[in-house]
Design an enzyme around this catalytic site. Sequence first.
Site, PDB file in Angstrom:
ATOM      1  N   GLY A 136       0.828  -1.195   0.000  1.00 24.52           N
ATOM      2  CA  GLY A 136       0.000   0.000   0.000  1.00 24.52           C
ATOM      3  C   GLY A 136       0.860   1.242   0.000  1.00 24.52           C
ATOM      4  CD  GLN A 355     -17.926  16.964  22.590  1.00 26.54           C
ATOM      5  OE1 GLN A 355     -17.741  15.900  22.010  1.00 26.54           O
ATOM      6  NE2 GLN A 355     -18.181  17.039  23.879  1.00 26.54           N
ATOM      7  CD  GLU A 382      -5.326  10.234  -4.746  1.00 21.68           C
ATOM      8  OE1 GLU A 382      -4.318  10.874  -5.074  1.00 21.68           O
ATOM      9  OE2 GLU A 382      -6.355  10.167  -5.420  1.00 21.68           O
TER      10      GLU A 382
END
Length: 399
Positions: A136, A355, A382
Site C-alpha cells: 500500500g 461535539q 492517496e
Amino acid sequence: MTGARVGSSLTDEQEAIRDLVREFAAEEVRPEAGEADEAESFPENVWDGLAELGLTGLTVPEEYGGFEADETTYAVVNEELAYGHLAVATALSVHCLATSCIAEFGSEAQRERWLPEMAAEGRPVGMFCLSEPHAGSNPAEMSTTAEYDAETDEYVLDGEKQWITNGERGGVAIVFAKAVDPDAEKATGEGDTGDARGSITQFLVPADAEGFEVGKKEEKLGLRASDTTGISFDGCRVPAENRLTEEGKGLSAAFRTLTGGRIGIASQAVGLAQAAFDEATAYAAEREQFGGPIDDIQAIRHKFAEMATDISAARLLVREACRQAEAGEDNRVAASQAKYRASETAMSVTNEAVQIHGGYGYTTEFDVERFYRDAKITQIYEGTTEIQKTIIARGVVGE
C-alpha cells in the site's frame, strides 16, 4: 453557507466555475448524500449531472472535448463537490486520475479512443489500480506481474489490486504491474522477477478484458456510497499497445500523478471541513441552553474560532500547492503539506461539529455524523498522514 471562505483570489472564470459547482452541489449532490450513504449505493444520476456540466472531462485536454482545468480550478471543483458529498468528489477525482494518465502517457490513438467518451459522457468510468493487499504505502513491493508474450504481442497480467475506487462502476483501469522478461526468468530461476522498482510499468486495461475480475465491495466506516473493491488479474491479456509507459517507468509516473491527486484530496478535506463547520454554526445559532443560543457560550465560540482558522490555513496551503504547479515548480512537498494539514483539519473540525451537536450529533438525523465518518479516509487514501510527513521531512531537512 455561514462560514467565510478565506483563500487566495480566484480569476473571474474560476469564480464562475466555483459558483456553478457550488449550486450543483447544493441542489443535486447534498440532497442525495444521506440516502446514498445509507444504501451504500453511488448516485448515478449525480454522475450524469457531472457529465452534463463537463466535469467528467475536468483534466482532459480541450482537443478531446475536455475542460483542461488548471490546478486551482481542479482544487475548487473538488472542494465544492466534497462540500456536497465526499463520495461523489472521490469518484470524480479517481476518474480524473485515469484520464490524466491517458492524456499524459497514452498514444494519440489511445487518447482519441478513450478521452472524448470519458469526458463527454463520464463513461467508461476510470479506475486507478496501484495499491495491493501487501503493498500500500510502499508500491515498489507490488507483486502483480505483466509478462510479455512475443508471439501475440501482448502482456499477460497476474495479481491482485486493493482499495479500488469505482471498482464496480469502472470501465477502464490504469494498472501498475512489474514487467517480467520470461527469458531472464528462465535464466535466473522461476519466480525471480528482478528489481521491483525498476520494472514497474503502467498499462491501460479495459474492465471487459478476459481475466479482469472485480472483487467484493468493501464494507467501510465512511465513504459508503463509493464502491471500493479489489481487482484481480488471472491471465489477463492486454495488447502491448496498451502499455502507457516504458518498462520500468511506471512508478515515477504514478508518483507524479499522485502529487496532483493529493491536491484534490486536500481540497476535498477542506470542503468536508467547511460543510461540518457550517452545519455546526447553523445548529449552534438555533440550539438553546442556559437561556439562550449556545453560540453565545464562550467555549463554543472559541471552538468556532479554531475551526475557522484551521480551515482557512488548510485552504491556503492547497492554493499554494496549486500556484507552484501552475508555475512549473516542484510542488511535491507543498502538495503533501496541503494534504497533511487539510486531512487533520477535516478530522478535528468534524469531531468538534459532532461535539457541538451533542447527543444529536451522534445520530444519523444530522449530517455531521456522516461527515465525521467520512473524514477519516482523507488521512489514509492517496498517501497516509505518515507518508505525507515523510515526504515533507525529506523536503525540508533532506534524506
